[in-house]
Scaffold this active site. Structure first.
Site, PDB file in Angstrom:
ATOM      1  N   MET A  92       0.811  -1.206   0.000  1.00  0.00           N
ATOM      2  CA  MET A  92       0.000   0.000   0.000  1.00  0.00           C
ATOM      3  C   MET A  92       0.850   1.264   0.000  1.00  0.00           C
ATOM      4  O   MET A  92       0.463   2.279   0.580  1.00  0.00           O
ATOM      5  CB  MET A  92      -0.967  -0.024   1.185  1.00  0.00           C
ATOM      6  N   ILE A  94       3.696   3.622  -2.694  1.00  0.00           N
ATOM      7  CA  ILE A  94       4.047   3.834  -4.109  1.00  0.00           C
ATOM      8  C   ILE A  94       5.557   3.927  -4.211  1.00  0.00           C
ATOM      9  O   ILE A  94       6.176   4.759  -3.532  1.00  0.00           O
ATOM     10  CB  ILE A  94       3.357   5.098  -4.646  1.00  0.00           C
ATOM     11  N   ASN A 109       3.033  -5.346 -10.401  1.00  0.00           N
ATOM     12  CA  ASN A 109       2.046  -5.007  -9.375  1.00  0.00           C
ATOM     13  C   ASN A 109       0.753  -5.772  -9.636  1.00  0.00           C
ATOM     14  O   ASN A 109       0.378  -6.007 -10.785  1.00  0.00           O
ATOM     15  CB  ASN A 109       1.759  -3.498  -9.417  1.00  0.00           C
ATOM     16  N   HIS A 111      -3.303  -5.702  -8.989  1.00  0.00           N
ATOM     17  CA  HIS A 111      -4.351  -4.719  -8.671  1.00  0.00           C
ATOM     18  C   HIS A 111      -5.732  -5.369  -8.832  1.00  0.00           C
ATOM     19  O   HIS A 111      -5.986  -6.043  -9.833  1.00  0.00           O
ATOM     20  CB  HIS A 111      -4.219  -3.502  -9.590  1.00  0.00           C
TER      21      HIS A 111
HETATM   22  C1  GAR Z   1      -5.058  -7.580  -3.194  1.00  0.00           C
HETATM   23  O1  GAR Z   1      -6.403  -7.613  -3.535  1.00  0.00           O
HETATM   24  C2  GAR Z   1      -4.307  -6.629  -4.104  1.00  0.00           C
HETATM   25  O2  GAR Z   1      -4.767  -6.646  -5.419  1.00  0.00           O
HETATM   26  C3  GAR Z   1      -4.583  -5.318  -3.441  1.00  0.00           C
HETATM   27  O3  GAR Z   1      -4.476  -5.584  -2.073  1.00  0.00           O
HETATM   28  C4  GAR Z   1      -4.879  -6.922  -1.824  1.00  0.00           C
HETATM   29  C5  GAR Z   1      -3.819  -7.594  -0.993  1.00  0.00           C
HETATM   30  O4  GAR Z   1      -4.228  -8.844  -0.584  1.00  0.00           O
HETATM   31  N1  GAR Z   1      -3.692  -4.309  -3.874  1.00  0.00           N
HETATM   32  C6  GAR Z   1      -4.054  -3.057  -4.069  1.00  0.00           C
HETATM   33  O5  GAR Z   1      -5.183  -2.658  -3.897  1.00  0.00           O
HETATM   34  C7  GAR Z   1      -2.937  -2.147  -4.500  1.00  0.00           C
HETATM   35  N2  GAR Z   1      -3.457  -0.935  -5.025  1.00  0.00           N
HETATM   36  P1  GAR Z   1      -3.231  -9.803   0.173  1.00  0.00           P
HETATM   37  O6  GAR Z   1      -2.472  -8.947   1.189  1.00  0.00           O
HETATM   38  O7  GAR Z   1      -4.133 -10.797   0.851  1.00  0.00           O
HETATM   39  O8  GAR Z   1      -2.325 -10.423  -0.847  1.00  0.00           O
END
Ligand code: GAR
Length: 196
Positions: A92, A94, A109, A111
């Site tokens: 989270m 950049i 990345n 998303h």
């Molecule tokens: C995932 O859904 C990923 O795509 C998102 O955070 C989640 C992490 O899940 N990422 C974003 O939104 C980045 N902008 P996890 O910690 O269980 O892998």
């Protein structure tokens, strides 16, 4: 291929990749290490669970872009492991242009939307609120735009009638685990690393 995964929260995608790696399904991957901006995250606890390298890299609580000496710390911390590929999976923050350039753009990345739609935070919720017929997830190369780099793979799913946000979120996460591991396999097997 040596991989470093950056994450901040739950770490379900990192957990899935580490399980695949332990089960010998990522045959051309030699090593997976974990880095987090969050010392007490579930993500970082995976390092002891899977017996891999894990490091907390101190990062300011405010501001999502990693800059200045913090960016240098991130570069130095990762450089010690010389990763061929860096994966942002639920990271989270950049990453800055110096970080991207240092690793020759070998950063991908994950998303939770069908980019270019619903960039940024709360992508699943925003798509859900817009009553879209389909949504999904994307793996893309990281450049100096937010969620704007070249797309490598996407999974598209239908949003069911009367589906809850929780159900949609869970189905997107399953798709994320799948496409991320497919992309990692493909990149490791073909030794295609650089974006250009
Ligand atoms: C995932 O859904 C990923 O795509 C998102 O955070 C989640 C992490 O899940 N990422 C974003 O939104 C980045 N902008 P996890 O910690 O269980 O892998």
């Amino acid at each position: 291929m040596k991989i470093s995964i950056l994450g901040s929260g739950k770490g379900s995608n990192a957990k899935y990749l580490l399980s695949e790696f332990k089960n010998g399904k990522l045959s051309n991957v030699q090593d997976i290490s974990l880095f987090s901006d969050s010392e007490n995250s579930q993500f970082l606890k995976l390092a002891s669970e899977f017996g891999c390298y894990g490091k907390h890299v101190p990062t300011p609580t405010k501001g999502s872009v990693i800059k200045g000496t913090y960016e240098t710390d991130w570069i130095n911390s990762l450089s010690k492991l010389q990763p061929d590929l860096i994966i942002l999976a639920g990271f989270m923050r950049i990453v800055g242009i110096n970080f991207i350039n240092h690793f020759d753009g070998n950063i991908i990345n994950l998303h939770p939307s069908l980019l270019p739609h619903f960039k940024g935070l709360n992508a699943i919720e925003n798509a859900f609120k817009m009553n879209v017929a389909r949504t999904g997830c994307t793996v893309h190369w990281v450049d100096n735009t937010i969620d704007g780099g070249d797309i490598i793979a996407q999974a598209s799913i239908q949003v069911f009638k009367n589906e809850s946000l929780e159900s949609l979120t869970s189905r997107i996460h399953s798709q994320e685990h799948f496409i991320l591991s497919q992309v990692v396999c493909a990149l490791a097997d073909t030794h295609v690393l650089k974006k250009t």
